[in-house]
Design an enzyme around this catalytic site. Structure first.
Site, PDB file in Angstrom:
ATOM      1  N   SER A  11       0.833  -1.207   0.000  1.00 19.00           N
ATOM      2  CA  SER A  11       0.000   0.000   0.000  1.00 19.00           C
ATOM      3  C   SER A  11       0.865   1.252   0.000  1.00 19.00           C
ATOM      4  CB  SER A  11      -0.892   0.013   1.242  1.00 19.00           C
ATOM      5  OG  SER A  11      -1.505   1.293   1.353  1.00 19.00           O
ATOM      6  N   HIS A  36      -1.081  -1.224  -4.221  1.00 18.13           N
ATOM      7  CA  HIS A  36      -2.361  -0.877  -3.586  1.00 18.13           C
ATOM      8  C   HIS A  36      -2.376   0.626  -3.375  1.00 18.13           C
ATOM      9  CE1 HIS A  36      -6.007  -1.868  -1.324  1.00 18.13           C
ATOM     10  NE2 HIS A  36      -5.640  -0.965  -0.446  1.00 18.13           N
ATOM     11  N   ASP A  38      -4.497   3.768  -2.014  1.00 19.02           N
ATOM     12  CA  ASP A  38      -5.625   4.119  -1.132  1.00 19.02           C
ATOM     13  C   ASP A  38      -6.104   5.537  -1.353  1.00 19.02           C
ATOM     14  OD1 ASP A  38      -4.038   2.137   1.317  1.00 19.02           O
ATOM     15  OD2 ASP A  38      -6.050   1.779   0.519  1.00 19.02           O
ATOM     16  N   MET A  40      -8.629   8.314  -0.337  1.00 23.63           N
ATOM     17  CA  MET A  40      -9.501   8.639   0.797  1.00 23.63           C
ATOM     18  C   MET A  40      -9.991  10.071   0.639  1.00 23.63           C
ATOM     19  SD  MET A  40      -7.271   7.045   3.920  1.00 23.63           S
ATOM     20  CE  MET A  40      -6.613   5.369   3.811  1.00 23.63           C
ATOM     21  N   HIS A  69      -8.061   1.373  -4.295  1.00 22.27           N
ATOM     22  CA  HIS A  69      -9.080   1.165  -3.244  1.00 22.27           C
ATOM     23  C   HIS A  69      -9.676   2.530  -2.942  1.00 22.27           C
ATOM     24  CE1 HIS A  69      -9.713  -0.019   1.290  1.00 22.27           C
ATOM     25  NE2 HIS A  69     -10.865   0.096   0.640  1.00 22.27           N
ATOM     26  N   MET A  71     -11.940   4.815  -0.975  1.00 20.52           N
ATOM     27  CA  MET A  71     -12.703   5.004   0.251  1.00 20.52           C
ATOM     28  C   MET A  71     -13.325   6.397   0.181  1.00 20.52           C
ATOM     29  SD  MET A  71      -9.831   3.255   2.671  1.00 20.52           S
ATOM     30  CE  MET A  71      -8.628   3.435   1.352  1.00 20.52           C
ATOM     31  N   MET A 140     -11.491  -5.995   4.926  1.00 20.50           N
ATOM     32  CA  MET A 140     -10.739  -5.056   5.754  1.00 20.50           C
ATOM     33  C   MET A 140     -10.465  -5.692   7.112  1.00 20.50           C
ATOM     34  SD  MET A 140     -10.207  -2.556   3.789  1.00 20.50           S
ATOM     35  CE  MET A 140      -9.373  -1.522   5.002  1.00 20.50           C
ATOM     36  N   ASP A 180      -6.737  -6.582   3.927  1.00 17.23           N
ATOM     37  CA  ASP A 180      -6.105  -5.265   3.977  1.00 17.23           C
ATOM     38  C   ASP A 180      -6.146  -4.673   5.380  1.00 17.23           C
ATOM     39  OD1 ASP A 180      -6.941  -2.143   2.196  1.00 17.23           O
ATOM     40  OD2 ASP A 180      -5.209  -2.732   3.397  1.00 17.23           O
TER      41      ASP A 180
HETATM   42  C1  DX5 Z   1      -6.515   1.544   5.327  1.00 11.68           C
HETATM   43  C2  DX5 Z   1      -6.036   1.165   3.925  1.00 11.68           C
HETATM   44  C3  DX5 Z   1      -4.975   0.104   3.959  1.00 11.68           C
HETATM   45  C4  DX5 Z   1      -3.704   0.534   4.691  1.00 11.68           C
HETATM   46  C5  DX5 Z   1      -2.862  -0.692   5.037  1.00 11.68           C
HETATM   47  O1  DX5 Z   1      -7.712   2.261   5.215  1.00 11.68           O
HETATM   48  O2  DX5 Z   1      -7.113   0.694   3.143  1.00 11.68           O
HETATM   49  O3  DX5 Z   1      -4.659  -0.293   2.609  1.00 11.68           O
HETATM   50  O4  DX5 Z   1      -2.951   1.391   3.864  1.00 11.68           O
HETATM   51  O5  DX5 Z   1      -1.763  -0.232   5.800  1.00 11.68           O
HETATM   52  P1  DX5 Z   1      -1.077  -1.205   6.897  1.00 11.68           P
HETATM   53  O6  DX5 Z   1      -0.585  -2.404   6.133  1.00 11.68           O
HETATM   54  O7  DX5 Z   1       0.049  -0.359   7.450  1.00 11.68           O
HETATM   55  O8  DX5 Z   1      -2.147  -1.547   7.888  1.00 11.68           O
HETATM   56 ZN    ZN Z   2      -6.591  -0.130   1.222  1.00 16.09          ZN
END
Ligand code: DX5
Ligand code: ZN
Length: 221
Positions: A11, A36, A38, A40, A69, A71, A140, A180
């Site tokens: 990620s 990956h 993220d 947000m 991903h 969010m 998750m 994840d």
């Molecule tokens: C959290 C993200 C994850 C996060 C994982 O909302 O969707 O992908 O980046 O990070 P680690 O592996 O550090 O928990």
């Molecule tokens: Zn993620």
């Protein structure tokens, strides 16, 4: 024949954003299978990361697929743009979509793989109707919003349950199950033989001194 080796999707949230191109090349050289990414929006989750311009620039550097991903609280409106910006896999949250089946079909129609995810508190049964239309389910193992959180102990059970749901729906072979949040060698061992196909890992890869060793440890190699 044993189960195929799990894929590792580091990620980018845990990468050094001031040297993102170098970071992307570094984890690819270390054996990353996907990236990956993220997204947000500060509404669906309290954190705010990056959007389309950054995805486009990541796409221009990466040679591995982008596992994006989102969010965000309006995936129905923005998903097409994230595919156009370079997402190879685009995973949205069922809690945020007004019509998850239509959205999954749209993502596929635009040439990307469709993924569905849900918060740890959301019952897996909410995915039943959309399973036949997705290529990936993202379980998750932390509450979405931040990297570096602690793995939630019920994740292995949820992985086994979604694998069973996919099996009884006759779609297990067309779906990758990804997990994840808080994934490191110890927690990866808890999920590897419950049916997981992909491990998302931020801190345990980007925070490692030896990223190749970190990825190999997640694959149990
Ligand atoms: C959290 C993200 C994850 C996060 C994982 O909302 O969707 O992908 O980046 O990070 P680690 O592996 O550090 O928990
Ligand atoms: Zn993620």
């Amino acid at each position: 024949m044993g189960r195929s080796t799990v894929l590792v999707s580091p990620s980018i949230l845990s990468a050094d954003f001031l040297h993102l191109a170098d970071e992307i090349r570094s984890v690819e050289a270390a054996g990353a299978d996907w990236h990956h990414v993220d997204v947000m929006d500060g509404h669906f989750v309290p954190n705010l990361t990056f959007g389309l311009p950054v995805i486009r620039q990541i796409k221009s550097v990466a040679t591995k697929p982008l596992d994006v991903h989102i969010m965000v609280d309006n995936p129905d409106q923005v998903a097409a743009s994230y595919v156009d910006s370079g997402s190879d896999w685009l995973t949205f949250h069922i809690e945020a979509s007004k019509d998850p089946v239509a959205l999954a079909r749209l993502i596929r129609a635009k040439g990307a793989k469709a993924g569905i995810s849900l918060r740890p508190a959301t019952p897996l049964e909410t995915l039943a109707a959309v399973l036949p239309y997705v290529d990936l389910v993202l379980i998750m193992s932390v509450n979405p919003g931040f990297g570096g959180q602690t793995f939630m102990a019920d994740a292995p059970e949820r992985i086994a349950k979604i694998a069973a749901m996919a099996e009884s729906a006759g779609v297990r072979s067309q779906i990758k199950i990804s997990v994840d949040g808080g994934i490191n060698p110890a927690t990866a061992a808890l999920v590897r033989d419950r049916g997981v196909d992909v491990l998302v890992a931020g801190t345990s890869v980007y925070g490692a001194k030896d990223r190749r060793q970190a990825i190999a440890a997640l694959k149990n190699q």
